[in-house]
Design a protein around this motif. Structure first.
Motif, PDB file in Angstrom:
ATOM      1  N   UNK A  59      18.710  68.828 -23.973  1.00  0.00           N
ATOM      2  CA  UNK A  59      19.050  67.627 -24.899  1.00  0.00           C
ATOM      3  C   UNK A  59      20.411  68.042 -25.497  1.00  0.00           C
ATOM      4  N   UNK A  60      20.748  69.154 -25.357  1.00  0.00           N
ATOM      5  CA  UNK A  60      22.150  69.451 -26.207  1.00  0.00           C
ATOM      6  C   UNK A  60      23.313  69.086 -25.168  1.00  0.00           C
ATOM      7  N   UNK A  61      22.960  68.929 -23.623  1.00  0.00           N
ATOM      8  CA  UNK A  61      23.794  68.690 -22.862  1.00  0.00           C
ATOM      9  C   UNK A  61      24.374  67.113 -23.305  1.00  0.00           C
ATOM     10  N   UNK A  62      23.790  66.429 -23.970  1.00  0.00           N
ATOM     11  CA  UNK A  62      24.160  64.977 -24.279  1.00  0.00           C
ATOM     12  C   UNK A  62      24.699  64.872 -25.455  1.00  0.00           C
ATOM     13  N   UNK A  63      24.777  65.974 -25.958  1.00  0.00           N
ATOM     14  CA  UNK A  63      25.543  66.081 -27.368  1.00  0.00           C
ATOM     15  C   UNK A  63      27.111  66.182 -26.931  1.00  0.00           C
ATOM     16  N   UNK A  64      27.487  66.461 -25.856  1.00  0.00           N
ATOM     17  CA  UNK A  64      29.114  66.612 -25.456  1.00  0.00           C
ATOM     18  C   UNK A  64      29.450  65.087 -24.986  1.00  0.00           C
ATOM     19  N   UNK A  65      30.656  64.799 -25.872  1.00  0.00           N
ATOM     20  CA  UNK A  65      30.991  63.398 -25.375  1.00  0.00           C
ATOM     21  C   UNK A  65      31.043  63.054 -23.784  1.00  0.00           C
ATOM     22  N   UNK A  66      31.414  64.245 -23.072  1.00  0.00           N
ATOM     23  CA  UNK A  66      31.602  64.036 -21.593  1.00  0.00           C
ATOM     24  C   UNK A  66      30.382  63.332 -20.889  1.00  0.00           C
ATOM     25  N   UNK A  67      29.203  63.913 -21.337  1.00  0.00           N
ATOM     26  CA  UNK A  67      27.927  63.664 -20.738  1.00  0.00           C
ATOM     27  C   UNK A  67      27.369  62.460 -21.421  1.00  0.00           C
ATOM     28  N   UNK A  68      27.539  62.199 -22.637  1.00  0.00           N
ATOM     29  CA  UNK A  68      26.896  61.012 -23.235  1.00  0.00           C
ATOM     30  C   UNK A  68      27.761  59.817 -23.126  1.00  0.00           C
ATOM     31  N   UNK A  69      29.045  59.756 -22.694  1.00  0.00           N
ATOM     32  CA  UNK A  69      29.640  58.853 -22.113  1.00  0.00           C
ATOM     33  C   UNK A  69      29.132  57.832 -21.083  1.00  0.00           C
ATOM     34  N   UNK A  70      28.722  58.572 -20.012  1.00  0.00           N
ATOM     35  CA  UNK A  70      27.999  57.386 -18.939  1.00  0.00           C
ATOM     36  C   UNK A  70      26.841  57.122 -19.257  1.00  0.00           C
TER      37      UNK A  70
END
Lengths: 247, 219, 221
Positions: free
Chosen positions: A6-17
Motif C-alpha cells: 500500500x505504501x507504493x501508492x503513497x508516492x505521488x508518482x504512483x498515485x497519479x495514474x
C-alpha cells in the motif's frame, strides 16, 4: 493472497495514474446515487404534515452539513499526517479537500437559509448549528487563504497542517460554546433538534444523498489532487515520461 | 579579554553528507560533500543566488535539507540538536540588533538567548575592543550600519563555541574593523575552532588550513 | 539569567522604549468602543445589554492590531533566527514573548475596560466581572494570535490574513467573556463562564506554545 504494497501508492508518482483511473467511476456512482436520492426525496417521500413540501430541502441540507464537518476532520487528519510524517501526498490531499469542504459548508448554509424562510419567516436565525456552520466556513476559507498566500509549496503544506490541526482541536470548543451561547440567549423558540419524527423513507433518502455526496467528494478530490500533483511536479521526470507515452 | 580556550578534540568535526537544497522549484545545489575539522577555515563561494546563505542556514539547522545530513562529531546534528546548538554561532545577513536598545543591552540579550552567561563588564570590554567605546550608552538606531555590524560581531569575541557560521561578516565594515575581525577568526582557528563564512571581498585571514567550497557548478 | 527571563526583560524594555505603539492600541480600543453609541444611539436601555459584547469585540480587534509586532520585528532584524538557534526549548521562548505581549496589551486593556463599560451603563459586579474576564481572556487572545502571527510571518498581506485565521478561533473567548457579564446582570452569577474561561486559558497555555514553535520553524525554513 498476494500482499499489496500500500505504501507504493503513497508516492505521488504512483498515485497519479491510480487517481486518474478511479475518479470517473466515482463520478458515475455519484450521478446514479444522486438521481435515486433526489427521486426518493421529491417523489417517494410523503409530504410533511407540518412543514408541507418545503421540508424536502433537507435531502440536500442535512447530507451537505454532514459532509462539511466530516471533510474538515478528514482534511485535518491528512494535513496532520503530512506534517508529522512529512508525506507529501497527504498534504496534497488536504489541499485538494479544502475547496470541496468549503463548497458543502456553503451549500449547507444556503439550503439552511432557504429552508428557514418558509419555516421561521426569515432567511437567517442565529441558531447554534447555522452559526457553527458559518464559523466552519470561515475556518475553511482561512485554510485556503493561508495556503494561497504562501508561494513555497512545502511551507504552504506545513503551515496549513499546523492551522488545520489547531482548527480541528478548536472545532468542538467552538461548537459547544456556540451551543451554550445559543441556549442562553434564545431559549428554545427555534430548535432544529426537535424535528418531527421522520418517516423511514425520508431517512433512506437522506442516506442515499449522503452517499452521493461522498462519491462526488471522492471523485472531485481525486481529480483535484491530480492537478495538484501535476502542478507541483511539472519538472519531475516521471510525469514527462507519462506525457510522452500518452502523446 | 583574551580569546578563551576552545577545547580541541576529535568532536570538532563538521561533515556535510550529500546535502541538497531546493528553494521553491529551483534546485540550488545537490550532493554536497565536505568534511571540515578543527582549525580549518572554509570559505563558501558562488554567484549571487547560488545558495551560500541557504547552505549556512541549512547547516545551522534553520532550514531542512531536501536530502542529506549534517553531521557534527559524527552524529546527525538534528538528533543532537541541543549540544549542536551549544557548539554553534550563526551570524546572518541581518545582525539581530535592536534599534531601541544600546549596544551593551543588545550584546547581553544575544548572549542570554544563546544561553551563554555574560557580565556587563565583559560585554563593555568586547564592545570597546570593537571600537565602540564611546557609544556604549547610545541607542543603536543612531549607529551607522558598520557600527551595528560591529555590535553583532562583538559576540564572537566572547563566545567559546567551536563552530562559527558567518554570512557576509565583512559587509559594511571599514578596513580597520575587517582586520580586527580577521584577527579574531584567526585566533578562533588557532584555538582549534571551525569557521565557515561567505564573502565577496578578498580578506586575508591568518589560517593554517583554508579551503574554498564552490556552489553552483563551478569546479 | 535564564533565557526566559532575558527574553521577557528584553521585550518589555522594547515595549517601554516604543511605548507609543502600546498607547496606540489602547486609543484604538477606546475609539472602537465609543463608535457604538454613535452608531446605535445613546439610549441607555439599548446600550446596557450590548456593553459587554462591544467591549469584548473591541478587545479582540485591538489584540489583533498589536499581533503583527509579536514576531515581525524580530524576523526582520534576524533576532528570530537567534531565538530558534537557542539551546533552550523554543516553546519556552515563545511563552516569554507572548507573556511580554500580554503585559503590554492585555493588562492595559483590562485596566481600561471598566471605564469603557461605565460608558455603557454597566455597574458594580458587572464591571468587576468584565475586568476579570478580560484579564483571563486576553492571554488566550495573545496565545492563539501568536499561532496566526507565526504562520503568516513575512507573507504579503499577512496582517489581513492573521485576522482571517485567528478571529474564528477566538469566538469561544468572546462568547464566554461577554456571556459572563450578561450572566451577572441577569443575576445568574458568572462563576460558570469564568471557570470555563480559566479552563480554556490553561488548555491554550499548554498547547499553543508548541504550535507556535512548529509554525516558526516552518516559516523560517
Amino acid at each position: 493472497m498476494a500482499k499489496i504494497n500500500w505504501f507504493k501508492y503513497a508516492a505521488p508518482a504512483t498515485f497519479y495514474p491510480l487517481a486518474g483511473r478511479l475518479y470517473p467511476w466515482f463520478y458515475g456512482l455519484a450521478l446514479v446515487l444522486g438521481v435515486i436520492g433526489l427521486y426518493i426525496g421529491f417523489f417517494v417521500a410523503p409530504t410533511d404534515f407540518q412543514q408541507g413540501e418545503a421540508y424536502r430541502i433537507i435531502f440536500i441540507h442535512v447530507p451537505a452539513a454532514w459532509m462539511s464537518m466530516f471533510l474538515y476532520l478528514v482534511m485535518a487528519g491528512y494535513a496532520g499526517i503530512g506534517l508529522v510524517f512529512n508525506t507529501r501526498l497527504s498534504s496534497m490531499m488536504a489541499r485538494a479537500i479544502a475547496p470541496t469542504g468549503a463548497l458543502f459548508t456553503f451549500l449547507a448554509l444556503w439550503t439552511g437559509s432557504m429552508w428557514g424562510r418558509p419555516m421561521w419567516g426569515t432567511y437567517w436565525v442565529w441558531d447554534a448549528r447555522l452559526t457553527s456552520e458559518l464559523i466552519l466556513l470561515f475556518l475553511y476559507i482561512g485554510f485556503m487563504a493561508l495556503q494561497a498566500a504562501i508561494d513555497d509549496p512545502r511551507r504552504g503544506d506545513r503551515a496549513g497542517g499546523v492551522l488545520a490541526l489547531v482548527g480541528a482541536i478548536n472545532v468542538p470548543i467552538i461548537y459547544f460554546s456556540v451551543k451554550w451561547w445559543n441556549t442562553l440567549h434564545q431559549g428554545s423558540s427555534i430548535n432544529l433538534t426537535k424535528a418531527p419524527s421522520m418517516a423511514a423513507i425520508m431517512l433512506w433518502g437522506m442516506l442515499v444523498m449522503a452517499l452521493c455526496f461522498w462519491m462526488y467528494s471522492i471523485a472531485v478530490i481525486l481529480s483535484r489532487v491530480q492537478c495538484v500533483i501535476a502542478e507541483r511536479e511539472k519538472r519531475a521526470a516521471w510525469l514527462q515520461e507519462l506525457a510522452s507515452e500518452v502523446s | 579579554m583574551s580569546q578563551q580556550h576552545v577545547t580541541t578534540t576529535a568532536d570538532t568535526t563538521l561533515e556535510l553528507r550529500g546535502l541538497a537544497c531546493v528553494r521553491g522549484e529551483r534546485r540550488l545545489f545537490a550532493g554536497l560533500q565536505a568534511t571540515v575539522v578543527g582549525g580549518e577555515l572554509m570559505r563558501v563561494r558562488g554567484d549571487n543566488g547560488a545558495g551560500k546563505t541557504s547552505l549556512l542556514r541549512l547547516i545551522a539547522g534553520l532550514a531542512e535539507p531536501a536530502l542529506g545530513q549534517v553531521l557534527w562529531a559524527g552524529e546527525d546534528s538534528r538528533r543532537v540538536r541541543e549540544p549542536f546548538q551549544r557548539a554553534l554561532v550563526y551570524l546572518g545577513h541581518a545582525s539581530g540588533i535592536k534599534d531601541e536598545l544600546d549596544p551593551v543591552e543588545n550584546l547581553l540579550a544575544a548572549s542570554a538567548l544563546a544561553d551563554e552567561g555574560l557580565s556587563r563588564e565583559a560585554a563593555c570590554d568586547a564592545l570597546r575592543a570593537m571600537g565602540l567605546g564611546e557609544r556604549l550608552a547610545l541607542e543603536c538606531k543612531v549607529l551607522s550600519a558598520g557600527q551595528r555590524r560591529r555590535v553583532a560581531l562583538a559576540r564572537l569575541l566572547l563566545t567559546r563555541r567551536r563552530l562559527w557560521l558567518l554570512d557576509e561578516p565583512f559587509n559594511a565594515l571599514d578596513p580597520q574593523a575587517v582586520q580586527h575581525l580577521a584577527g579574531a577568526i584567526g585566533r578562533h582557528l588557532a584555538a582549534g575552532g571551525i569557521c565557515l563564512y561567505t564573502t565577496h571581498q578578498a580578506v586575508d585571514i591568518p589560517a593554517d588550513k583554508a579551503r574554498d567550497l564552490f556552489l553552483g557548478g563551478r569546479a | 539569567m535564564s533565557m526566559f527571563q532575558a527574553l521577557l526583560r528584553r521585550d518589555l524594555l522594547l515595549v517601554y522604549r516604543r511605548r507609543a505603539d502600546a498607547i496606540t492600541v489602547l486609543v484604538f480600543f477606546s475609539i472602537v468602543v465609543s463608535l457604538f453609541p454613535l452608531g446605535v444611539g445613546a439610549d441607555p436601555t439599548l446600550l446596557r445589554p450590548i456593553g459587554a459584547g462591544v467591549v469584548w469585540v473591541a478587545a479582540l480587534l485591538s489584540s489583533l492590531l498589536s499581533l503583527q509586532r509579536l514576531f515581525a520585528a524580530d524576523h526582520a532584524d534576524g533576532t528570530l533566527e537567534q531565538i530558534l538557534l537557542s539551546p533552550q526549548p523554543l516553546p519556552l521562548a515563545v511563552l516569554a514573548k507572548v507573556l511580554a505581549h500580554w503585559i503590554a496589551t492585555g493588562i492595559p486593556l483590562a485596566l481600561v475596560a471598566p471605564l469603557l463599560g461605565m460608558q455603557f451603563g454597566l455597574t458594580g459586579d458587572a464591571l468587576l466581572v468584565l475586568t476579570g474576564g478580560v484579564l483571563l481572556g486576553t492571554p488566550i487572545l495573545s496565545l492563539v494570535g501568536a499561532v496566526g502571527a507565526a504562520l503568516t510571518l513575512g507573507l504579503r498581506g499577512g496582517n489581513l490574513l492573521v485576522a482571517l485565521l485567528i478571529l474564528p478561533l477566538n469566538i469561544p473567548v468572546l462568547i464566554l467573556g461577554a456571556g459572563a457579564v450578561d450572566a451577572t446582570q441577569s443575576g445568574l452569577g458568572a462563576e460558570a463562564h469564568l471557570s470555563l474561561l480559566a479552563a480554556l486559558l490553561i488548555a491554550t497555555l499548554l498547547g499553543t506554545p508548541f504550535a507556535v514553535a512548529a509554525a516558526l520553524r516552518i516559516s523560517l525554513d
